[in-house]
Design a protein around this motif. Structure first.
Motif, PDB file in Angstrom:
ATOM      1  N   ASN A   1       0.782  -1.234   0.000  1.00  0.00           N
ATOM      2  CA  ASN A   1       0.000   0.000   0.000  1.00  0.00           C
ATOM      3  C   ASN A   1       0.816   1.288   0.000  1.00  0.00           C
ATOM      4  O   ASN A   1       0.474   2.228  -0.694  1.00  0.00           O
ATOM      5  N   GLN A   2       1.851   1.395   0.764  1.00  0.00           N
ATOM      6  CA  GLN A   2       2.612   2.636   0.866  1.00  0.00           C
ATOM      7  C   GLN A   2       3.925   2.598   0.086  1.00  0.00           C
ATOM      8  O   GLN A   2       4.753   3.489   0.191  1.00  0.00           O
ATOM      9  N   LEU A   3       4.116   1.560  -0.702  1.00  0.00           N
ATOM     10  CA  LEU A   3       5.388   1.347  -1.377  1.00  0.00           C
ATOM     11  C   LEU A   3       5.801   2.495  -2.295  1.00  0.00           C
ATOM     12  O   LEU A   3       6.968   2.877  -2.317  1.00  0.00           O
ATOM     13  N   ASP A   4       4.868   3.056  -3.020  1.00  0.00           N
ATOM     14  CA  ASP A   4       5.219   4.137  -3.940  1.00  0.00           C
ATOM     15  C   ASP A   4       5.763   5.356  -3.202  1.00  0.00           C
ATOM     16  O   ASP A   4       6.614   6.077  -3.717  1.00  0.00           O
ATOM     17  N   LYS A   5       5.343   5.569  -1.969  1.00  0.00           N
ATOM     18  CA  LYS A   5       5.795   6.722  -1.193  1.00  0.00           C
ATOM     19  C   LYS A   5       7.185   6.537  -0.605  1.00  0.00           C
ATOM     20  O   LYS A   5       7.883   7.513  -0.335  1.00  0.00           O
ATOM     21  N   ILE A   6       7.591   5.304  -0.375  1.00  0.00           N
ATOM     22  CA  ILE A   6       8.888   5.066   0.265  1.00  0.00           C
ATOM     23  C   ILE A   6       9.888   4.334  -0.637  1.00  0.00           C
ATOM     24  O   ILE A   6      10.975   3.984  -0.197  1.00  0.00           O
ATOM     25  N   TRP A   7       9.527   4.109  -1.895  1.00  0.00           N
ATOM     26  CA  TRP A   7      10.373   3.315  -2.789  1.00  0.00           C
ATOM     27  C   TRP A   7      11.799   3.857  -2.885  1.00  0.00           C
ATOM     28  O   TRP A   7      12.766   3.103  -2.789  1.00  0.00           O
ATOM     29  N   GLN A   8      11.946   5.149  -3.079  1.00  0.00           N
ATOM     30  CA  GLN A   8      13.282   5.749  -3.228  1.00  0.00           C
ATOM     31  C   GLN A   8      14.148   5.460  -2.001  1.00  0.00           C
ATOM     32  O   GLN A   8      15.316   5.122  -2.125  1.00  0.00           O
ATOM     33  N   ARG A   9      13.579   5.591  -0.814  1.00  0.00           N
ATOM     34  CA  ARG A   9      14.343   5.334   0.416  1.00  0.00           C
ATOM     35  C   ARG A   9      14.698   3.853   0.544  1.00  0.00           C
ATOM     36  O   ARG A   9      15.795   3.509   0.987  1.00  0.00           O
TER      37      ARG A   9
ATOM     38  N   PRO B   1      -1.106  -1.689  -6.214  1.00  0.00           N
ATOM     39  CA  PRO B   1      -0.105  -0.702  -5.794  1.00  0.00           C
ATOM     40  C   PRO B   1       1.304  -0.919  -6.367  1.00  0.00           C
ATOM     41  O   PRO B   1       2.090   0.018  -6.411  1.00  0.00           O
ATOM     42  N   ILE B   2       1.620  -2.137  -6.804  1.00  0.00           N
ATOM     43  CA  ILE B   2       2.965  -2.318  -7.378  1.00  0.00           C
ATOM     44  C   ILE B   2       2.996  -2.098  -8.881  1.00  0.00           C
ATOM     45  O   ILE B   2       4.068  -2.077  -9.465  1.00  0.00           O
ATOM     46  N   PHE B   3       1.862  -1.916  -9.486  1.00  0.00           N
ATOM     47  CA  PHE B   3       1.858  -1.626 -10.919  1.00  0.00           C
ATOM     48  C   PHE B   3       2.113  -0.136 -11.113  1.00  0.00           C
ATOM     49  O   PHE B   3       1.250   0.635 -11.481  1.00  0.00           O
ATOM     50  N   GLN B   4       3.360   0.223 -10.807  1.00  0.00           N
ATOM     51  CA  GLN B   4       3.858   1.593 -10.874  1.00  0.00           C
ATOM     52  C   GLN B   4       5.185   1.564 -11.634  1.00  0.00           C
ATOM     53  O   GLN B   4       5.816   0.514 -11.759  1.00  0.00           O
ATOM     54  N   PRO B   5       5.664   2.702 -12.115  1.00  0.00           N
ATOM     55  CA  PRO B   5       6.924   2.724 -12.864  1.00  0.00           C
ATOM     56  C   PRO B   5       8.116   2.074 -12.133  1.00  0.00           C
ATOM     57  O   PRO B   5       8.955   1.443 -12.768  1.00  0.00           O
TER      58      PRO B   5
END
Length: 133
Positions: free
Chosen positions: A51-59, A83-87
């Motif tokens: 659920n929150q992966l896109d917000k913390i991916w860079q870290r 939620p993981i179907f993101q760039p």
């Protein structure tokens, strides 16, 4: 492209299945790529799925020195994968885990691709014990 699940990662996936039972659970896959093969060496469960992966991916990428190869999920539901179907997931792998009778697991591997929409393409998975799924 094919994936190779090392013994330690397989044990970790199996141990997490003991804890999660039949409820959906997700997490990250770690390792390295050598030629056309992805070596999955470790796994790490994510407390709230993806659920929150896109917000913390860079870290996460920085913390794990870009060793995140993909994702795993137990008893997947489409809404849990959304939620993981993101760039950030493009080109990563997804291992789908299902429990079978007798404490056995069924594992399927997919490559996450994008062509107008995100799609999962089957990817060969070999387990260090010599099993293929």
């Amino acid at each position: 492209m094919e994936a190779f699940l090392c013994r330690q990662a397989y044990r970790e996936i199996k141990a997490i299945s003991f804890l999660s039972g039949q409820k959906p659970q997700g997490g990250l896959l770690f390792g390295h790529i050598r030629g056309p093969r992805i070596f999955v060496e470790r796994v790490w469960p994510t407390p709230e799925g993806f659920n929150q992966l896109d917000k913390i991916w860079q870290r996460l990428e920085k913390n794990f020195e870009s060793q995140i190869l993909g994702f795993f999920i137990y008893h997947p539901l489409a809404k849990l994968l959304k939620p993981i179907f993101q760039p950030f997931a493009y080109g990563k792998i997804l291992i789908e885990v299902r429990s079978k009778k007798g404490n056995l697991l069924s594992l399927k591997c997919f490559l996450i691709e994008f062509n107008q929409t995100f799609r999962l393409f089957p990817c060969r998975l070999q387990i260090e014990f010599g099993e293929e799924k």
